[in-house]
Scaffold this active site. Structure first.
Site, PDB file in Angstrom:
ATOM      1  N   GLY A 161      43.434  58.972  68.186  1.00 32.73           N
ATOM      2  CA  GLY A 161      42.333  59.910  67.956  1.00 32.73           C
ATOM      3  C   GLY A 161      41.787  59.918  66.544  1.00 32.73           C
ATOM      4  O   GLY A 161      41.923  58.958  65.779  1.00 32.73           O
ATOM      5  N   HIS A 191      66.178  66.746  37.801  1.00 27.52           N
ATOM      6  CA  HIS A 191      65.386  66.621  36.567  1.00 27.52           C
ATOM      7  C   HIS A 191      65.347  65.157  36.143  1.00 27.52           C
ATOM      8  O   HIS A 191      66.384  64.490  36.149  1.00 27.52           O
ATOM      9  CB  HIS A 191      66.024  67.461  35.467  1.00 27.52           C
ATOM     10  CG  HIS A 191      65.371  67.290  34.125  1.00 27.52           C
ATOM     11  ND1 HIS A 191      64.183  67.905  33.800  1.00 27.52           N
ATOM     12  CD2 HIS A 191      65.735  66.552  33.040  1.00 27.52           C
ATOM     13  CE1 HIS A 191      63.843  67.561  32.562  1.00 27.52           C
ATOM     14  NE2 HIS A 191      64.770  66.740  32.089  1.00 27.52           N
TER      15      HIS A 191
END
EC number: 1.8.1.4
Length: 462
Positions: free
Chosen positions: A44, A439
């Protein structure tokens, strides 16, 4: 109409886009006998004319920007221009690979796939290719197409829709984008990266107007910095051809001229002349009306995806299709909390959100009960390395859960997954603050924002 009465499927699905094929795959997985009918290509709008191709264009634009700006990272590179044919090949190769994979997946689940234009012929049947396909239940999933405005004719050349923009054989020198929602700002962003002089026309007061106002303002600031022009708060009035392009006139008399006009005012449901109303399906402005379990007013018919008046997002279609399949297979179905669905606009910078805006939270809980916090990405090491700016904004019910997470910055779409968990699990800021984020990552900014909201900021001022 011929009918093989010996074959009655458990489920007949009209439309093979995100909602339709998700329903087919999950229903087949649960042991139902499924027929899936699609007139164009399996996958689609999302796969062929929406999510996937637009993001490919945006990534190509990102590469172009990186080439232009490489010296700020100490890398000497030369940007020589856009080869639009090669960009389309890259885009089409991405689509082709996913399309083949999806075809194989549908075949492997033993779904009966029927290519042809279907029409609802009774509450339990769809006519296609001269045959009547019978089912115990029917799912309508016929999707959407680009909208236009009265008197504004899309010609595919100078006045184009997003479908045309995806296959345009040139990079326009100048472009007007009518509509500052998701589709409009994504194409404006990609075209600017390709070298187009872009102006967005949006009748509402802000770009991406359904987002939190802070996100809209941050995007507007970033677009100004990039040289993307926009006119807000005045609606379109008319368009006319010029010698070599289009002239747009607004309601206040202001005019703009460009080589092309992209009409990006949203998408409308595909439901006309498909037999829905004749079979008694309740509708409103072309949309099929459903309850929280995606049931229409006709007991044997459900509907999903862009055809129903919920969020027009592929992942919403997936979820709605799965919900219907599980309900019909006898499993316990859980209604979708549409506020809890992540939303991403993939322009540069990206805008992402989950939950409700500050304005909505004040409306629901009362202004005195709403707490907000903004965490600037300038304090985030990885964002600094990437040279992106933006913010994470949290909306909290005082002494309660976080009910809105709003993000602006490059790659923020990749951070909305954790935001989704925070909202949907009704997390308290202190609970998120306990989690350790890697981090240096942009994801760390989500943790830092919640540390600050919990009253113990680390890399931000009190």
């Amino acid at each position: 109409m011929a009918n093989d009465a010996s074959t009655v499927f458990d489920l007949v699905i009209l439309g093979g886009g995100s909602g339709g094929y998700a329903a087919a795959l999950r229903a087949a997985q649960l042991g139902l006998d499924v027929a899936l009918i699609e007139k164009n290509k399996l996958g689609g709008t999302c796969l062929h004319n929406g999510c996937i191709p637009t993001k490919a264009l945006l990534h190509a634009g990102e590469i172009a920007d990186q080439a232009r700006e490489s010296e700020q990272f100490g890398v000497k590179a030369t940007f020589e221009g856009i080869d639009i044919a090669a960009v389309h090949k890259y885009k089409d190769d991405v689509i082709s690979g996913l399309y083949k994979g999806l075809q194989g997946l549908v075949a492997s689940r033993k779904v009966t796939y029927i290519e042809g234009e279907g029409r609802l012929s009774s509450p339990t049947s769809v006519d296609v290719n001269g045959q009547r396909v019978q089912g115990r239940h029917v799912v309508l999933a016929t999707g959407s197409v680009p909208r236009s405005l009265p008197g504004l004719t899309i010609d595919g050349n100078r006045i184009i829709s997003s479908d045309h923009a995806l296959t345009l054989d040139r990079v326009p020198k100048t472009a007007i984008v009518l509509g500052g929602g998701v589709i409009g700002v994504e194409f404006a962003s990609a075209w600017k990266s390709f070298g187009t002089d872009v102006t967005i026309v949006e009748g509402l007061p802000h770009l991406v107007p359904v987002e939190d106002e802070n996100s809209s303002k941050l995007l507007e600031r970033a677009f100004r910095k990039r040289g993307i022009k926009f006119n807000l708060g005045t609606f379109f009035q008319s368009a006319e051809y010029t010698a070599d392009g289009v002239k747009v006139t607004l309601a206040d008399g202001k005019t703009f001229e460009a080589e092309v006009l992209l009409v990006a005012i949203g998408r409308g449901p595909v439901s006309q002349d498909l037999g829905y109303e004749e079979q008694g399906v309740a509708m409103d402005r072309g949309y099929v009306l459903v309850d929280e379990y995606m049931r229409t007013n006709v007991p044997t018919i459900s509907a999903v995806g862009d055809l129903v008046p919920t969020l027009q997002l592929a992942h919403v279609g997936f979820a709605e299709g799965i919900l219907v399949a599980e309900r019909l297979a006898g499993l316990k179905a859980v209604p979708i909390d549409y506020d809890g669905v992540p939303r991403v606009t993939y322009c540069h910078p990206e805008v992402a959100s989950v939950g409700i805006t500050e304005a909505k939270a004040k409306e629901v809980y009362g202004a005195d009960k709403v707490v907000t916090l903004k965490y600037n990405l300038a304090g985030n090491g990885k964002s600094k390395i990437l040279k992106t700016s933006g913010e994470i904004k949290l909306v909290q019910v005082r002494d309660g859960a976080v009910v809105g997470v709003h993000l602006v910055g490059d790659r923020m779409g990749e951070q909305v997954g954790e935001a989704q968990l925070i909202y949907n699990w009704e997390a308290l800021p202190a609970e998120v603050a306990q989690l350790i984020h890697a981090h240096p990552t942009q994801n760390e900014a989500m943790g830092e924002a919640h540390l600050a909201l919990a009253g113990k900021p680390l890399h931000s001022h009190d």
